[in-house]
Design a protein around this motif. Structure first.
Motif, mmCIF file in Angstrom:
data_model
loop_
_atom_site.group_PDB
_atom_site.id
_atom_site.type_symbol
_atom_site.label_atom_id
_atom_site.label_comp_id
_atom_site.label_asym_id
_atom_site.label_seq_id
_atom_site.Cartn_x
_atom_site.Cartn_y
_atom_site.Cartn_z
ATOM 1 N N HIS A 12 0.910 -1.131 0.151
ATOM 2 C CA HIS A 12 -0.112 0.037 0.121
ATOM 3 C C HIS A 12 0.848 1.072 0.013
ATOM 4 N N GLY A 13 2.210 1.210 -0.173
ATOM 5 C CA GLY A 13 2.888 2.520 -0.618
ATOM 6 C C GLY A 13 4.455 2.119 -0.505
ATOM 7 N N ARG A 30 -0.606 4.165 -1.311
ATOM 8 C CA ARG A 30 -1.498 3.853 -2.294
ATOM 9 C C ARG A 30 -2.934 3.596 -1.941
ATOM 10 N N LEU A 31 -4.038 4.252 -2.253
ATOM 11 C CA LEU A 31 -5.308 4.058 -1.834
ATOM 12 C C LEU A 31 -6.029 3.368 -2.446
ATOM 13 N N PRO A 136 5.351 -0.239 7.929
ATOM 14 C CA PRO A 136 4.156 -0.195 7.471
ATOM 15 C C PRO A 136 3.052 -1.218 7.753
ATOM 16 N N ASP A 137 1.839 -1.016 7.592
ATOM 17 C CA ASP A 137 0.982 -2.035 7.750
ATOM 18 C C ASP A 137 0.557 -2.733 6.521
ATOM 19 N N PRO A 138 0.860 -3.986 6.553
ATOM 20 C CA PRO A 138 0.778 -4.961 5.439
ATOM 21 C C PRO A 138 -0.452 -4.780 4.862
ATOM 22 N N SER A 139 -1.528 -4.568 5.451
ATOM 23 C CA SER A 139 -2.891 -4.598 4.993
ATOM 24 C C SER A 139 -3.546 -3.383 4.696
ATOM 25 N N ALA A 140 -2.751 -1.988 4.828
ATOM 26 C CA ALA A 140 -3.510 -0.897 4.796
ATOM 27 C C ALA A 140 -2.558 0.131 4.360
ATOM 28 N N PRO A 141 -2.999 1.458 3.885
ATOM 29 C CA PRO A 141 -1.942 2.464 3.570
ATOM 30 C C PRO A 141 -1.912 3.059 5.043
ATOM 31 N N ALA A 142 -0.916 2.512 5.730
ATOM 32 C CA ALA A 142 -0.571 3.280 7.150
ATOM 33 C C ALA A 142 0.575 2.908 7.660
#
Length: 337
Positions: A12-13, A30-31, A136-142
Motif C-alpha cells: 500500500h505504499g 497507495r489508496l 508499514p501496515d501490510p494490509s492498509a495504507p498506514a
C-alpha cells in the motif's frame, strides 16, 4: 538505498527514513481507489547546497520524527507575568527539540518489513538512548511507529512527536478535523513579529472560532491554509488521541492517532508563509500536528516549572525511570475522500 537514508515498499505504499533526526518522508500511500497520496511535508530547501550551515533539525527538514526533550527556551521579554516568571535563557547544551532531532541516528538490525534506528545521547544527559521502529501496515495504507526512551537516572522531561503535513496552496482547501477537546490556548506572546493572527494568551473551545489578534472577531483555524501570511502556535488539551487533516485539493484524509496518556496535549504549528528569513524565505507552507507533553515547546526548564498549563492540571513533562524504559505507539494512515 544509502547509509544516509533507507526505504521500504509494501503493498500500500513506499516510505523513506533518513538518519538525520530519524525523520520519515516522503511517504507515498497507495489508496483503495488507485490514487497516491503523499501527506508528509518536505521543506523546499532540504537538499540545497547551503543547508550544512543550518542546525541539524533544519538541514533536511521533513516529515515526522520524535523529540526528547521537546522544545527550546526563548527570551521572556514581553510575555505575560505568569509565563515570564517561569522562563529562562537556553542552557549551554540545549538543542532545538533535543539531541534526537539534530543528529544522525544509527541503523539497527531489522527484518524486511521494518526500519529500526537508535541514538546514544551524550554522557552528561539523563537520557541514555532512544530507539525508533517504523513498520508499514501490510494490509492498509498506514504506518505504525514505536518510540522508546532509556534514561540513566530518574528525571522529568518534555517530550513530543513532530509530524509535519503538506498543505495545498489554495486558502481553505484543507481542513483540520479535531474531535471534542477541553480547552485550546493561543500562544502567550508572538511567534514571528508581524505575523500573528490570533489574540495572544487567549482560550477557546472551538477550533473554528479562535479569537483574532486585532479585532473582536474569531478565525476558523481549521480552514487551511490561511489567506494571511502567518506563523502561529495553538495548544489543544483534552483530545482523545486522534486527529485528521482532510486535503480537498488532493482528495485524501490523513489520520494521526497516539496515546493521550503519554501526550496529553496537541501542539499545532501553523507555518503559513510567515517566516521570511532564510531558509524559510516567506514561502514555507505546512502544519505541524504534534502530540506533546510540553508547554508550547518552551523548553525543559519551563516544562518542569509551575507554568500555567501545568498548574491547570495538564502535565507538561513526563517522568522517566531507568527501571522502566518508556515506549509509546502511534500511527499515521490515509484514506480517500
Amino acid at each position: 538505498m544509502t547509509d544516509a537514508e533507507r526505504s521500504l515498499d509494501w503493498a500500500h505504499g513506499s516510505l523513506t527514513v533518513q538518519r538525520l533526526g530519524a525523520m520519515m518522508a516522503p511517504v507515498h500511500f497507495r489508496l483503495a481507489d488507485g490514487k497516491t497520496a503523499s501527506p508528509l511535508h518536505v521543506a523546499a530547501w532540504a537538499d540545497m547546497p547551503a543547508t550544512p550551515e543550518l542546525p541539524g533539525i533544519l538541514r533536511r527538514l521533513r516529515g515526522e520524527w520524535p523529540c526528547v526533550p521537546f522544545g527550546y527556551s526563548v527570551p521572556s521579554d514581553g510575555w505575560p507575568r505568569e509565563w515570564a516568571d517561569v522562563m529562562w535563557s537556553p542552557a549551554g547544551d540545549e538543542e532545538v527539540h533535543g539531541h534526537s532531532s539534530n543528529h544522525d541516528w544509527d541503523w539497527q538490525d531489522a527484518d524486511d518489513a521494518s526500519l529500526r534506528l537508535a541514538l546514544d545521547y551524550p554522557a552528561n544527559s539523563p537520557v541514555a538512548r532512544v530507539e525508533r521502529v517504523v513498520t508499514p501496515d501490510p494490509s492498509a495504507p498506514a504506518v505504525d511507529l514505536i518510540f522508546r526512551v532509556f534514561v540513566r537516572r530518574k528525571c522529568s522531561l518534555p517530550i513530543g512527536l513532530h509530524p509535519v503535513f503538506r498543505l495545498p496552496t489554495q486558502p481553505g482547501s484543507a481542513r483540520l478535523e479535531l474531535g471534542a477537546f477541553r480547552i485550546g490556548r493561543t500562544y502567550p506572546e508572538t511567534v514571528e513579529p508581524g505575523k500573528a493572527i490570533f489574540r495572544a494568551n487567549a482560550a477557546f473551545q472551538d477550533i473554528t472560532a479562535v479569537p483574532a489578534r486585532n479585532s473582536g472577531a474569531a478565525i476558523d483555524a481549521s480552514a487551511l491554509p490561511f489567506i494571511a501570511d502567518a506563523e502561529e502556535l495553538l495548544q489543544i488539551e483534552g483530545l482523545d488521541g486522534q486527529v485528521a487533516l482532510a486535503n480537498f485539493a488532493d482528495g485524501y484524509r490523513a489520520r494521526l492517532s497516539w496515546n493521550p496518556n503519554d501526550f496529553p496535549s496537541l501542539l499545532l504549528w501553523m507555518s503559513n508563509r510567515g517566516r521570511t528569513a532564510e531558509p524559510w524565505n516567506g514561502d514555507h507552507l505546512a502544519i505541524g500536528i504534534e502530540p506533546v507533553c510540553s508547554p508550547y515547546g518552551l523548553g525543559p526548564a519551563t516544562a518542569l516549572a509551575d507554568n500555567p498549563i501545568a498548574l491547570s492540571g495538564v502535565p507538561t513533562a513526563l517522568e522517566f525511570s531507568p527501571e522502566s524504559p518508556f515506549e509509546t505507539h502511534y500511527r499515521i494512515s490515509v484514506e480517500s475522500l
